[in-house]
Design an enzyme around this catalytic site. Structure first.
Site, short mmCIF file in Angstrom:
data_model
loop_
_atom_site.label_atom_id
_atom_site.label_comp_id
_atom_site.label_asym_id
_atom_site.label_seq_id
_atom_site.Cartn_x
_atom_site.Cartn_y
_atom_site.Cartn_z
N CYS A 121 -36.87 0.32 -10.12
CA CYS A 121 -38.20 0.16 -10.70
C CYS A 121 -39.21 1.19 -10.20
O CYS A 121 -40.12 1.57 -10.94
CB CYS A 121 -38.72 -1.26 -10.47
SG CYS A 121 -38.85 -1.73 -8.73
N LYS A 198 -33.97 -13.74 -5.86
CA LYS A 198 -35.25 -13.06 -5.96
C LYS A 198 -36.01 -13.61 -7.16
O LYS A 198 -35.55 -13.53 -8.30
CB LYS A 198 -35.05 -11.55 -6.10
CG LYS A 198 -36.34 -10.76 -6.18
CD LYS A 198 -36.06 -9.27 -6.30
CE LYS A 198 -37.33 -8.44 -6.40
NZ LYS A 198 -37.04 -6.99 -6.54
N LYS A 251 -36.24 -14.20 -1.62
CA LYS A 251 -37.53 -13.51 -1.77
C LYS A 251 -38.32 -14.13 -2.90
O LYS A 251 -37.77 -14.27 -4.01
CB LYS A 251 -37.27 -12.01 -2.05
CG LYS A 251 -38.52 -11.17 -2.17
CD LYS A 251 -38.18 -9.71 -2.47
CE LYS A 251 -39.45 -8.87 -2.57
NZ LYS A 251 -39.16 -7.46 -2.89
N SER A 277 -45.43 -9.04 0.28
CA SER A 277 -46.73 -8.39 0.38
C SER A 277 -47.90 -9.34 0.17
O SER A 277 -48.91 -9.26 0.88
CB SER A 277 -46.82 -7.24 -0.62
OG SER A 277 -46.64 -7.71 -1.96
N TYR A 316 -43.99 -7.24 7.06
CA TYR A 316 -44.93 -6.17 7.37
C TYR A 316 -45.66 -6.46 8.69
O TYR A 316 -46.34 -5.57 9.22
CB TYR A 316 -45.94 -6.01 6.23
CG TYR A 316 -45.25 -5.78 4.89
CD1 TYR A 316 -44.79 -4.52 4.55
CD2 TYR A 316 -45.03 -6.83 4.00
CE1 TYR A 316 -44.14 -4.31 3.34
CE2 TYR A 316 -44.38 -6.63 2.79
CZ TYR A 316 -43.93 -5.37 2.46
OH TYR A 316 -43.28 -5.15 1.28
#
Length: 326
Positions: A121, A198, A251, A277, A316
């Site tokens: 992607c 996912k 996810k 995120s 993160y």
């Protein structure tokens, strides 16, 4: 029965609480995502993800050294190519940005595990994860032709020095296709960490800012999973296991801890949770406004992933966690 049984007896001392603690987070659990971009000396912070950057390869190497020095065992690389096209050339080209970053990191920090996101992607002009059905504006990806692109991408990444291949496109049969490609290329010992469950989640928004991978039209619901489904996740992991996956990922993580638990109960393979995120951005925004204690909230969240059954956590927050753990 009370007063014979008093559970608080085991909570009265910090060392005793530590000794009877059922789950704990260590740096060995962590995988840190990095985003490789063209250029040199380039570092651009992402507005929606404070502390996360697009980095040129030389900066990726600097970051990898810091990650390794903090005791984090692995990174996962995503790519932001200079150009995009319908063939996702940047994903599988020998000089693709992830291939360049992989080789550079392995040369600089050989003991750091480099996991590579194997998807298309970020590299397609339309932002979808493969060949599109011409004229279908819903974003329907042609499954079987896309498998050939994924196979080429995985082999190219392996040749660049990747330690783990992590396919994330949710194509039917993608693990089998990649496994056959790797085996044919002489990489039969290279493990696959499959994004097995996912979901088509709203939590990915900031990632699409940093990876510049938002679909130009339609959405990804024709290939990513419906957030309402749980049993389907077990079907997906069973298929991936049968096709040769070595590790499995769920996810997102925060809203899918029930799925992490169910997947862990259904397999003996290591299970990874991707703290995505949007989950990161919400914590950062609240912390920057002084509404929460960032360290306590992050560590509580990571512990909850472990309690749900995650063996590995992509996050993160990894560098901050490593510093907090000392």
């Amino acid at each position: 029965m009370f007063p014979t049984h008093r559970p608080r007896r085991l909570r009265n001392h910090s060392q005793l609480r530590r000794m009877v603690r059922e789950n704990s987070v260590t740096t060995s659990d962590l995988i840190y995502p990095l985003f490789a971009a063209p250029g040199s000396g380039f570092a651009k912070e992402v507005t929606s993800m404070p502390g996360v950057y697009q980095l040129s390869v030389d900066k990726i190497v600097e970051e990898a050294k810091e990650v390794y020095d903090l005791g984090i065992p692995a990174i996962i690389l995503f790519g932001i190519p200079a150009e995009k096209d319908d063939e996702a050339t940047g994903a599988w080209h020998d000089h693709g940005i992830v291939q360049q970053a992989t080789t550079a990191v392995k040369e600089a920090v050989g003991d750091l595990l480099v996991i590579v996101d194997t998807c298309l992607c970020e590299y397609t002009s339309h932002g979808h994860c493969g060949y599109l059905d011409v004229g279908d504006l819903t974003g329907r990806v042609l499954n079987d032709p896309t498998l050939e692109l994924l196979k080429k991408t995985a082999v190219s990444q392996a040749q660049a020095g990747a330690d783990v291949i992590a396919p994330s496109g949710m194509m039917d049969g993608f693990v089998q296709a990649i496994r056959s490609g790797l085996d044919e290329g002489g990489f039969e010992d290279l493990p696959i960490l499959s994004y097995a469950a996912k979901y088509a989640s709203s939590y990915y928004g900031p990632f699409r800012d940093v990876a510049e991978s938002a679909p130009q039209f339609g959405d990804r619901r024709t290939y990513q999973m419906d957030p309402a489904n749980g049993q389907e996740a077990l079907k997906e992991i069973e298929l991936d296991m049968a096709e040769g996956a070595d590790m499995l990922m769920v996810k997102p993580a925060l809203s899918y801890m029930d799925i992490i638990w169910r997947v862990k109960q259904a397999t003996h393979l290591p299970v990874a949770a991707y703290n995505v995120s949007g989950e990161y951005a919400m914590v950062k925004a609240a912390a920057l406004n002084g509404w929460i204690d960032e360290e306590r909230v992050v560590m509580e969240t990571m512990t909850s992933f472990k309690r749900a059954g995650a063996d590995l956590i992509l996050t993160y927050h990894a560098k901050d966690i490593a510093r907090w753990l000392g």
